[in-house]
Enzyme design. Structure first.
Site, PDB file in Angstrom:
ATOM      1  N   HIS A  56     -17.432  -6.806  -4.958  1.00 14.41           N
ATOM      2  CA  HIS A  56     -17.505  -6.700  -3.499  1.00 14.41           C
ATOM      3  C   HIS A  56     -16.744  -5.438  -3.054  1.00 14.41           C
ATOM      4  O   HIS A  56     -15.727  -5.085  -3.655  1.00 14.41           O
ATOM      5  CB  HIS A  56     -16.907  -7.951  -2.841  1.00 14.41           C
ATOM      6  CG  HIS A  56     -17.141  -7.962  -1.364  1.00 14.41           C
ATOM      7  ND1 HIS A  56     -16.326  -7.285  -0.502  1.00 14.41           N
ATOM      8  CD2 HIS A  56     -18.121  -8.518  -0.615  1.00 14.41           C
ATOM      9  CE1 HIS A  56     -16.797  -7.442   0.732  1.00 14.41           C
ATOM     10  NE2 HIS A  56     -17.886  -8.181   0.688  1.00 14.41           N
ATOM     11  N   GLU A 106     -14.736  -4.830  -0.765  1.00 15.93           N
ATOM     12  CA  GLU A 106     -13.304  -4.986  -0.466  1.00 15.93           C
ATOM     13  C   GLU A 106     -12.477  -5.010  -1.743  1.00 15.93           C
ATOM     14  O   GLU A 106     -11.304  -4.621  -1.748  1.00 15.93           O
ATOM     15  CB  GLU A 106     -13.088  -6.244   0.392  1.00 15.93           C
ATOM     16  CG  GLU A 106     -13.520  -5.988   1.836  1.00 15.93           C
ATOM     17  CD  GLU A 106     -14.109  -7.171   2.545  1.00 15.93           C
ATOM     18  OE1 GLU A 106     -13.860  -8.319   2.147  1.00 15.93           O
ATOM     19  OE2 GLU A 106     -14.849  -6.939   3.522  1.00 15.93           O
ATOM     20  N   GLY A 117     -18.343  -5.882   8.406  1.00 19.10           N
ATOM     21  CA  GLY A 117     -17.305  -6.259   9.361  1.00 19.10           C
ATOM     22  C   GLY A 117     -17.186  -5.313  10.548  1.00 19.10           C
ATOM     23  O   GLY A 117     -16.227  -5.382  11.309  1.00 19.10           O
ATOM     24  N   GLU A 130     -24.706  -3.775   0.047  1.00 17.15           N
ATOM     25  CA  GLU A 130     -23.828  -3.879   1.206  1.00 17.15           C
ATOM     26  C   GLU A 130     -23.253  -2.512   1.550  1.00 17.15           C
ATOM     27  O   GLU A 130     -22.245  -2.092   0.957  1.00 17.15           O
ATOM     28  CB  GLU A 130     -22.681  -4.850   0.909  1.00 17.15           C
ATOM     29  CG  GLU A 130     -23.135  -6.260   0.650  1.00 17.15           C
ATOM     30  CD  GLU A 130     -22.028  -7.253   0.981  1.00 17.15           C
ATOM     31  OE1 GLU A 130     -22.272  -8.125   1.810  1.00 17.15           O
ATOM     32  OE2 GLU A 130     -20.931  -7.119   0.429  1.00 17.15           O
ATOM     33  N   GLY A 162     -20.748 -12.341   5.855  1.00 17.31           N
ATOM     34  CA  GLY A 162     -19.306 -12.540   5.946  1.00 17.31           C
ATOM     35  C   GLY A 162     -18.955 -13.329   7.188  1.00 17.31           C
ATOM     36  O   GLY A 162     -19.085 -14.551   7.243  1.00 17.31           O
ATOM     37  N   GLY A 163     -18.515 -12.608   8.234  1.00 15.66           N
ATOM     38  CA  GLY A 163     -18.001 -13.236   9.454  1.00 15.66           C
ATOM     39  C   GLY A 163     -18.875 -14.350  10.012  1.00 15.66           C
ATOM     40  O   GLY A 163     -18.360 -15.411  10.400  1.00 15.66           O
ATOM     41  N   SER A 219     -22.623  -7.126   8.452  1.00 15.94           N
ATOM     42  CA  SER A 219     -22.822  -7.503   9.862  1.00 15.94           C
ATOM     43  C   SER A 219     -24.133  -8.235  10.124  1.00 15.94           C
ATOM     44  O   SER A 219     -24.782  -8.027  11.140  1.00 15.94           O
ATOM     45  CB  SER A 219     -22.695  -6.280  10.772  1.00 15.94           C
ATOM     46  OG  SER A 219     -21.370  -5.772  10.722  1.00 15.94           O
ATOM     47  N   ASN A 269     -19.956 -15.425   2.446  1.00 12.13           N
ATOM     48  CA  ASN A 269     -18.700 -14.980   1.844  1.00 12.13           C
ATOM     49  C   ASN A 269     -17.586 -15.158   2.875  1.00 12.13           C
ATOM     50  O   ASN A 269     -17.509 -14.416   3.841  1.00 12.13           O
ATOM     51  CB  ASN A 269     -18.849 -13.500   1.437  1.00 12.13           C
ATOM     52  CG  ASN A 269     -17.531 -12.870   1.041  1.00 12.13           C
ATOM     53  OD1 ASN A 269     -16.561 -13.576   0.732  1.00 12.13           O
ATOM     54  ND2 ASN A 269     -17.481 -11.548   1.040  1.00 12.13           N
ATOM     55  N   TRP A 270     -16.756 -16.133   2.633  1.00 14.77           N
ATOM     56  CA  TRP A 270     -15.700 -16.448   3.610  1.00 14.77           C
ATOM     57  C   TRP A 270     -14.505 -15.498   3.546  1.00 14.77           C
ATOM     58  O   TRP A 270     -13.629 -15.574   4.402  1.00 14.77           O
ATOM     59  CB  TRP A 270     -15.209 -17.887   3.394  1.00 14.77           C
ATOM     60  CG  TRP A 270     -16.128 -18.921   3.919  1.00 14.77           C
ATOM     61  CD1 TRP A 270     -17.331 -18.734   4.549  1.00 14.77           C
ATOM     62  CD2 TRP A 270     -15.923 -20.344   3.895  1.00 14.77           C
ATOM     63  NE1 TRP A 270     -17.876 -19.942   4.913  1.00 14.77           N
ATOM     64  CE2 TRP A 270     -17.030 -20.935   4.511  1.00 14.77           C
ATOM     65  CE3 TRP A 270     -14.901 -21.153   3.380  1.00 14.77           C
ATOM     66  CZ2 TRP A 270     -17.144 -22.318   4.647  1.00 14.77           C
ATOM     67  CZ3 TRP A 270     -15.017 -22.522   3.508  1.00 14.77           C
ATOM     68  CH2 TRP A 270     -16.132 -23.106   4.134  1.00 14.77           C
ATOM     69  N   LYS A 271     -14.447 -14.669   2.521  1.00 18.16           N
ATOM     70  CA  LYS A 271     -13.296 -13.766   2.356  1.00 18.16           C
ATOM     71  C   LYS A 271     -11.995 -14.588   2.396  1.00 18.16           C
ATOM     72  O   LYS A 271     -11.986 -15.706   1.902  1.00 18.16           O
ATOM     73  CB  LYS A 271     -13.330 -12.661   3.415  1.00 18.16           C
ATOM     74  CG  LYS A 271     -14.716 -12.015   3.479  1.00 18.16           C
ATOM     75  CD  LYS A 271     -14.791 -10.764   4.266  1.00 18.16           C
ATOM     76  CE  LYS A 271     -16.220 -10.230   4.169  1.00 18.16           C
ATOM     77  NZ  LYS A 271     -16.366  -8.895   4.725  1.00 18.16           N
TER      78      LYS A 271
HETATM   79  P1  PGA Z   1     -19.788  -9.152   7.295  1.00 22.40           P
HETATM   80  O1  PGA Z   1     -19.377  -9.140   5.747  1.00 22.40           O
HETATM   81  O2  PGA Z   1     -21.025 -10.000   7.437  1.00 22.40           O
HETATM   82  O3  PGA Z   1     -18.603  -9.758   8.010  1.00 22.40           O
HETATM   83  O4  PGA Z   1     -20.054  -7.737   7.695  1.00 22.40           O
HETATM   84  C1  PGA Z   1     -20.352  -9.068   4.732  1.00 22.40           C
HETATM   85  C2  PGA Z   1     -19.689  -9.067   3.379  1.00 22.40           C
HETATM   86  O5  PGA Z   1     -18.644  -8.430   3.225  1.00 22.40           O
HETATM   87  O6  PGA Z   1     -20.188  -9.687   2.432  1.00 22.40           O
END
Ligand code: PGA
Length: 246
Positions: free
Chosen positions: A90, A92, A169, A163, A230-231, A209, A4-6
């Site tokens: 998600h 966010e 993050g 999650e 994500g990251g 993470s 997930n590149w956000k």
């Molecule tokens: P993260 O994000 O790996 O940067 O913690 C995961 C996500 O939000 O899907």
């Protein structure tokens, strides 16, 4: 294994990522590999991934097919752009950029399936809920209101991602034991509503993470079927290391 590149990368940066990433994971068939770029990058991602083992998905959708919904994108539009997957609910979107509810999550999941996309429905508790020992309560509620309303046929096509919001993050990943316990609870809820066979078949991803140095411990848990990253999915080397742990 989902990345997930956000809100990161332009179309040009997307093409550059794929130039590096495609050869790093070529021939890997033990899992599905999906990248979720910002919607403006989907066309570039689909073009760059063409003929490879990498699929592309949207990070969000709206449940209408078309209409006066400024800023929104439908399942049909995502599919027409070459996306095959979509993230739904998600954290966010539930807690940061907008306040998506479990009812919204259900409508979006149904719209995704009707439009031919595979939804990854995200659930997870916030830090204060985690600290207050309310993880199970939150997951039961999110499953009941966001997933249990699907038909058995619809449920068979859905992937769930656990999650924990406190792990996203933050660099503070859930231990494999904590993640596995949450996955087990989600599977039990699925068993009650959709039956043992359907629950056993459901894929549950862990997200929060995930990094190359903690993926092996997570994937050792039988309850954990994959990861939503994500990251660490923004860099071709680090995401390919994670994919290889599948
Ligand atoms: P993260 O994000 O790996 O940067 O913690 C995961 C996500 O939000 O899907």
């Amino acid at each position: 294994m989902a990345g997930n590149w956000k809100m990161y990368k332009t179309p040009q940066e997307t093409a550059t990522f794929f130039q590096r990433f495609v050869p790093l994971v070529s021939g890997m068939s033990q899992c599905e590999i999906v990248i979720f770029p910002p919607s403006i990058d989907i066309a570039a991602a689909v073009a760059s991934a063409g003929g490879s083992n990498i699929a592309v998905g949207g990070q969000n959708l709206y449940w209408g097919k078309e209409g006066a919904f400024t800023g929104e994108i439908s399942a049909e539009m995502l599919a027409a752009a070459g996306a095959r997957w979509v993230l739904v609910g998600h954290s966010e979107r539930r807690h940061v950029v907008t306040h998506e509810t479990d009812a919204d999550v259900l409508k979006k999941t149904q719209a995704a399936l009707a439009g031919g996309l595979t939804p990854i429905v995200c659930v997870g508790e916030r830090l204060e809920e985690h600290k207050a020992g309310k993880t199970n309560e939150v997951l039961v509620k999110q499953f009941a209101a966001g997933v249990a309303g699907l038909t058995e046929e619809q449920f068979a096509q859905v992937v769930v991602a656990y999650e924990p919001v406190w792990a996203i993050g933050t660099g503070q990943t859930a231990t494999p034991e904590i993640a596995a316990a949450a996955h087990k609870l989600i599977r039990e809820e699925a068993d009650k509503r959709f039956g043992t066979e359907a629950a056993a078949k459901m894929h549950i991803l862990y997200g929060g993470s995930v990094k190359p140095d903690n993926i092996d411990g997570l994937m050792k848990e039988v309850e954990i079927d994959g990861a939503l990253v994500g990251g660490a999915s923004l860099d071709p080397d680090s995401f390919s290391k994670i994919v290889k742990a599948a």
